[in-house]
Design a protein around this motif. Sequence first.
Motif, PDB file in Angstrom:
ATOM      1  N   CYS A 106       0.858  -1.188   0.000  1.00 51.19           N
ATOM      2  CA  CYS A 106       0.000   0.000   0.000  1.00 51.19           C
ATOM      3  C   CYS A 106       0.894   1.238   0.000  1.00 51.19           C
ATOM      4  CB  CYS A 106      -0.958   0.005   1.186  1.00 51.19           C
ATOM      5  SG  CYS A 106      -0.167   0.191   2.782  1.00 51.19           S
ATOM      6  N   SER A 107       0.344   2.308  -0.491  1.00 45.30           N
ATOM      7  CA  SER A 107       1.137   3.534  -0.635  1.00 45.30           C
ATOM      8  C   SER A 107       1.399   4.195   0.719  1.00 45.30           C
ATOM      9  CB  SER A 107       0.415   4.520  -1.548  1.00 45.30           C
ATOM     10  OG  SER A 107       1.149   5.723  -1.615  1.00 45.30           O
ATOM     11  N   PRO A 108       2.652   4.495   1.021  1.00 47.49           N
ATOM     12  CA  PRO A 108       2.981   5.169   2.278  1.00 47.49           C
ATOM     13  C   PRO A 108       2.869   6.695   2.184  1.00 47.49           C
ATOM     14  CG  PRO A 108       4.979   4.618   1.119  1.00 47.49           C
ATOM     15  CD  PRO A 108       3.847   4.069   0.291  1.00 47.49           C
ATOM     16  N   PHE A 109       2.595   7.203   0.984  1.00 49.59           N
ATOM     17  CA  PHE A 109       2.634   8.640   0.782  1.00 49.59           C
ATOM     18  C   PHE A 109       1.555   9.412   1.553  1.00 49.59           C
ATOM     19  CE2 PHE A 109       5.130   6.827  -2.581  1.00 49.59           C
ATOM     20  CZ  PHE A 109       6.246   7.658  -2.580  1.00 49.59           C
ATOM     21  N   PRO A 110       0.313   8.914   1.647  1.00 46.03           N
ATOM     22  CA  PRO A 110      -0.664   9.619   2.497  1.00 46.03           C
ATOM     23  C   PRO A 110      -0.235   9.665   3.970  1.00 46.03           C
ATOM     24  CG  PRO A 110      -1.805   8.203   0.953  1.00 46.03           C
ATOM     25  CD  PRO A 110      -0.339   7.864   0.844  1.00 46.03           C
ATOM     26  N   LEU A 111       0.373   8.585   4.470  1.00 44.97           N
ATOM     27  CA  LEU A 111       0.856   8.570   5.851  1.00 44.97           C
ATOM     28  C   LEU A 111       1.973   9.597   6.037  1.00 44.97           C
ATOM     29  CD1 LEU A 111       0.974   7.459   8.729  1.00 44.97           C
ATOM     30  CD2 LEU A 111       2.489   5.644   7.869  1.00 44.97           C
ATOM     31  N   LEU A 112       2.896   9.640   5.080  1.00 39.60           N
ATOM     32  CA  LEU A 112       3.972  10.639   5.152  1.00 39.60           C
ATOM     33  C   LEU A 112       3.398  12.044   5.178  1.00 39.60           C
ATOM     34  CD1 LEU A 112       6.516   9.094   2.641  1.00 39.60           C
ATOM     35  CD2 LEU A 112       6.996   9.634   5.032  1.00 39.60           C
ATOM     36  N   TYR A 113       2.394  12.278   4.337  1.00 34.05           N
ATOM     37  CA  TYR A 113       1.789  13.609   4.298  1.00 34.05           C
ATOM     38  C   TYR A 113       1.076  13.939   5.608  1.00 34.05           C
ATOM     39  CZ  TYR A 113      -1.101  17.562   3.054  1.00 34.05           C
ATOM     40  OH  TYR A 113      -1.707  18.791   3.050  1.00 34.05           O
ATOM     41  N   CYS A 114       0.365  12.967   6.181  1.00 34.78           N
ATOM     42  CA  CYS A 114      -0.323  13.199   7.468  1.00 34.78           C
ATOM     43  C   CYS A 114       0.678  13.524   8.580  1.00 34.78           C
ATOM     44  CB  CYS A 114      -1.176  11.991   7.848  1.00 34.78           C
ATOM     45  SG  CYS A 114      -2.645  11.800   6.834  1.00 34.78           S
ATOM     46  N   LEU A 115       1.794  12.799   8.610  1.00 33.60           N
ATOM     47  CA  LEU A 115       2.832  13.082   9.604  1.00 33.60           C
ATOM     48  C   LEU A 115       3.433  14.473   9.387  1.00 33.60           C
ATOM     49  CD1 LEU A 115       4.632   9.612   9.677  1.00 33.60           C
ATOM     50  CD2 LEU A 115       3.229  10.609  11.503  1.00 33.60           C
ATOM     51  N   THR A 153      12.640   8.542   9.745  1.00 35.84           N
ATOM     52  CA  THR A 153      12.857   7.100   9.577  1.00 35.84           C
ATOM     53  C   THR A 153      11.986   6.543   8.456  1.00 35.84           C
ATOM     54  OG1 THR A 153      13.421   6.901  11.919  1.00 35.84           O
ATOM     55  CG2 THR A 153      12.816   4.871  10.764  1.00 35.84           C
ATOM     56  N   LEU A 154      10.720   6.900   8.471  1.00 31.58           N
ATOM     57  CA  LEU A 154       9.809   6.435   7.422  1.00 31.58           C
ATOM     58  C   LEU A 154      10.232   6.999   6.066  1.00 31.58           C
ATOM     59  CD1 LEU A 154       7.284   4.826   6.675  1.00 31.58           C
ATOM     60  CD2 LEU A 154       5.915   6.846   7.249  1.00 31.58           C
ATOM     61  N   GLY A 155      10.641   8.254   6.050  1.00 31.25           N
ATOM     62  CA  GLY A 155      11.093   8.881   4.809  1.00 31.25           C
ATOM     63  C   GLY A 155      12.307   8.185   4.220  1.00 31.25           C
ATOM     64  N   LYS A 156      13.250   7.801   5.072  1.00 27.57           N
ATOM     65  CA  LYS A 156      14.436   7.069   4.587  1.00 27.57           C
ATOM     66  C   LYS A 156      14.050   5.716   4.007  1.00 27.57           C
ATOM     67  CE  LYS A 156      17.880   9.186   7.589  1.00 27.57           C
ATOM     68  NZ  LYS A 156      18.778   9.007   8.726  1.00 27.57           N
ATOM     69  N   HIS A 170      12.220  17.396   5.850  1.00 29.09           N
ATOM     70  CA  HIS A 170      12.109  16.043   6.393  1.00 29.09           C
ATOM     71  C   HIS A 170      11.583  15.047   5.358  1.00 29.09           C
ATOM     72  CE1 HIS A 170      13.134  17.539  10.347  1.00 29.09           C
ATOM     73  NE2 HIS A 170      12.228  18.477  10.196  1.00 29.09           N
ATOM     74  N   LEU A 171      11.100  15.546   4.238  1.00 32.72           N
ATOM     75  CA  LEU A 171      10.601  14.679   3.170  1.00 32.72           C
ATOM     76  C   LEU A 171      11.611  14.525   2.026  1.00 32.72           C
ATOM     77  CD1 LEU A 171       6.952  16.060   3.042  1.00 32.72           C
ATOM     78  CD2 LEU A 171       7.702  13.866   3.994  1.00 32.72           C
ATOM     79  N   LYS A 172      12.725  15.209   2.104  1.00 28.28           N
ATOM     80  CA  LYS A 172      13.717  15.195   1.030  1.00 28.28           C
ATOM     81  C   LYS A 172      14.228  13.789   0.745  1.00 28.28           C
ATOM     82  CE  LYS A 172      16.731  17.223  -1.802  1.00 28.28           C
ATOM     83  NZ  LYS A 172      16.646  16.668  -3.114  1.00 28.28           N
ATOM     84  N   GLU A 173      14.353  12.954   1.751  1.00 26.01           N
ATOM     85  CA  GLU A 173      14.805  11.571   1.553  1.00 26.01           C
ATOM     86  C   GLU A 173      13.851  10.819   0.618  1.00 26.01           C
ATOM     87  OE1 GLU A 173      17.441   9.830   2.735  1.00 26.01           O
ATOM     88  OE2 GLU A 173      18.282  11.363   4.034  1.00 26.01           O
ATOM     89  N   VAL A 174      12.580  11.186   0.640  1.00 24.55           N
ATOM     90  CA  VAL A 174      11.582  10.507  -0.179  1.00 24.55           C
ATOM     91  C   VAL A 174      11.750  10.892  -1.642  1.00 24.55           C
ATOM     92  CG1 VAL A 174       9.116  10.202  -0.631  1.00 24.55           C
ATOM     93  CG2 VAL A 174       9.935  10.405   1.721  1.00 24.55           C
ATOM     94  N   TRP A 175      11.816  12.188  -1.923  1.00 22.31           N
ATOM     95  CA  TRP A 175      11.881  12.583  -3.325  1.00 22.31           C
ATOM     96  C   TRP A 175      13.295  12.726  -3.858  1.00 22.31           C
ATOM     97  CZ3 TRP A 175       8.105  16.130  -0.942  1.00 22.31           C
ATOM     98  CH2 TRP A 175       8.662  17.252  -0.357  1.00 22.31           C
ATOM     99  N   GLY A 176      14.276  12.494  -3.022  1.00 22.51           N
ATOM    100  CA  GLY A 176      15.667  12.410  -3.467  1.00 22.51           C
ATOM    101  C   GLY A 176      16.080  13.518  -4.405  1.00 22.51           C
ATOM    102  N   GLU A 177      16.565  13.148  -5.575  1.00 20.36           N
ATOM    103  CA  GLU A 177      17.080  14.109  -6.546  1.00 20.36           C
ATOM    104  C   GLU A 177      15.977  14.746  -7.393  1.00 20.36           C
ATOM    105  OE1 GLU A 177      20.351  14.960  -6.499  1.00 20.36           O
ATOM    106  OE2 GLU A 177      20.442  13.597  -4.781  1.00 20.36           O
TER     107      GLU A 177
END
Length: 182
Positions: free
Chosen positions: A3-12, A47-50, A84-91
């Motif tokens: 399942c997509s973790p992106f909504p959880l990342l956004y909620c956090l 941690t989740l973002g990494k 804190h979300l930079k790890e997710v979208w990287g480059e």
Amino acid sequence: MSCSPFPLLYCLAQLLNNCSRCWEQPVEGSTVLSVEHKGLLISILTTLGKAVGKEVALAPGTWSRAISWLYGKAEELDWTVRFHLKEVWGEHFKYEVPSSLMAVCELSEQEWSGLVLPHYGQGTGLLAWVECCCISDHFQAAMLDSLSLNLLNSDEVLMFSKGLMVAVLQTLPWCTTATLWL
């Protein structure tokens, strides 16, 4: 990932964005988190973002739509939360900071981009610099390395010291734990 973790990342990230600074009065109906809880929230988001960032790096094409969605949603959040979300979208995207920060730092245009933000006008570069230093040890080191200050110009050093004192006074309660104040 099943399942997509992106909504959880956004909620956090939203929850972190809604954390009141120590000196702000909480808005009625908002969630009030202590500085300690805010630190825990940052740790969980990082941690989740990494973990998600590692998955994204394995198949960036698969996740490009979700990354764009998260980035678009994160644009409405405070600029410091997006770090804190930079790890997710990287480059895929650069670090975005108030344009006033670019005036006091020599930052690479390949990695950093200035934003015009209403609360950061002329003369707020050091405030943004200190806020960036509070994000993590990594960013503190980057800000110290990139600070542009002519030590041979006494007027510039004087203005820097005054500006730094004001910036530190504005951010100190926000980047320390409450137990230090008791």
